[in-house]
Design an enzyme around this catalytic site. Sequence first.
Site, PDB file in Angstrom:
ATOM      1  CB  ALA A 203      -1.613  32.848 -14.073  1.00  0.00           C
ATOM      2  CB  CYS A 204      -5.067  29.543 -12.220  1.00  0.00           C
ATOM      3  SG  CYS A 204      -6.465  28.892 -11.198  1.00  0.00           S
ATOM      4  N   PRO A 205      -6.684  32.728 -11.515  1.00  0.00           N
ATOM      5  CG  PRO A 205      -8.641  33.382 -10.281  1.00  0.00           C
ATOM      6  CD  PRO A 205      -7.098  33.207 -10.367  1.00  0.00           C
ATOM      7  N   GLY A 206      -7.459  33.558 -13.979  1.00  0.00           N
ATOM      8  CA  GLY A 206      -7.677  34.386 -14.933  1.00  0.00           C
ATOM      9  C   GLY A 206      -8.562  33.918 -15.987  1.00  0.00           C
TER      10      GLY A 206
ATOM     11  CG  ASP B  65      -2.989  28.513 -16.564  1.00  0.00           C
ATOM     12  OD1 ASP B  65      -1.992  28.519 -16.026  1.00  0.00           O
ATOM     13  OD2 ASP B  65      -3.936  28.288 -16.132  1.00  0.00           O
TER      14      ASP B  65
END
Lengths: 181, 83
Positions: free
Chosen positions: B21-24, B48
């Site tokens: 998920a963000c910021p992944g 995502d």
Amino acid sequence: MSIELEKQIQELQKKVESLEKGTKDQLSMVVFSGDLDKILAAMIISTGATAMDTKVKLFFTFWAISALRDPKKKAKGKNFMEKMFGMMLPRGMRKIKLSKMNMAGMGTSMIKGIMKKHKVASIEELFAIAAELGVEINICEMSMNLMGFKKEEMIDYPNLKICGVATFLADASESKIQLFI
Amino acid sequence: MTSEELKNLKADKIVDARGTACPGPLLAAKKAIAEVSSGGIMEVLSSDEGTKNDIPKWCQKMNYDYLGVAEEDSYIRLFLKKA
């Protein structure tokens, strides 16, 4: 090329140089809140910014400093008040709570579970990523002293610095983005 | 580029950020782009939804050419070219 044009180019180059000097591609953020959700937001913005090649300088002050305590470390030479504060404030980032829906800790552990399910990085992971990406952390000396914390009990983090308001202001004045969380 | 053209594109580097998920995805893309030489094409896989808007913005900031997105059933493929 005509001399006129060359002059104009030189003037433009000078202008660009002075503009570049004025503000850097840099983010300065005051991290004031000691709430888990707000520090998560600060760390997601910080790591995201470094991915965009923006330099990040964080200024931890007041309640947020609790998140930087290392539960394994102990500082000596504290007076009664400092010891009391140390006992009452969360001992590190694992112990900080949600600003809303904490419900005596139930909400906080629930959100941690949901974050894991959604594969959102945990707060510990975010600090590790931030360290790796070169996010700078500065701690406000004045509020650290007020809370009775000592530098020796802060987490191991590369280039963790203790500073005053002038450091934040100087950094912020040359940053394109300034935030307060 | 059309979705079909993109799907036939041969990327020099594929980053699989599915499941994060963000910021992944952004961090994964940032890490991987270092291995792409200039002119090279990188493909980012993400599940995502927000990445669809984030990668073009990232490309804009970093001066990479954003080529477009191709949608698969459960994830998206984003293509960009390092300038």
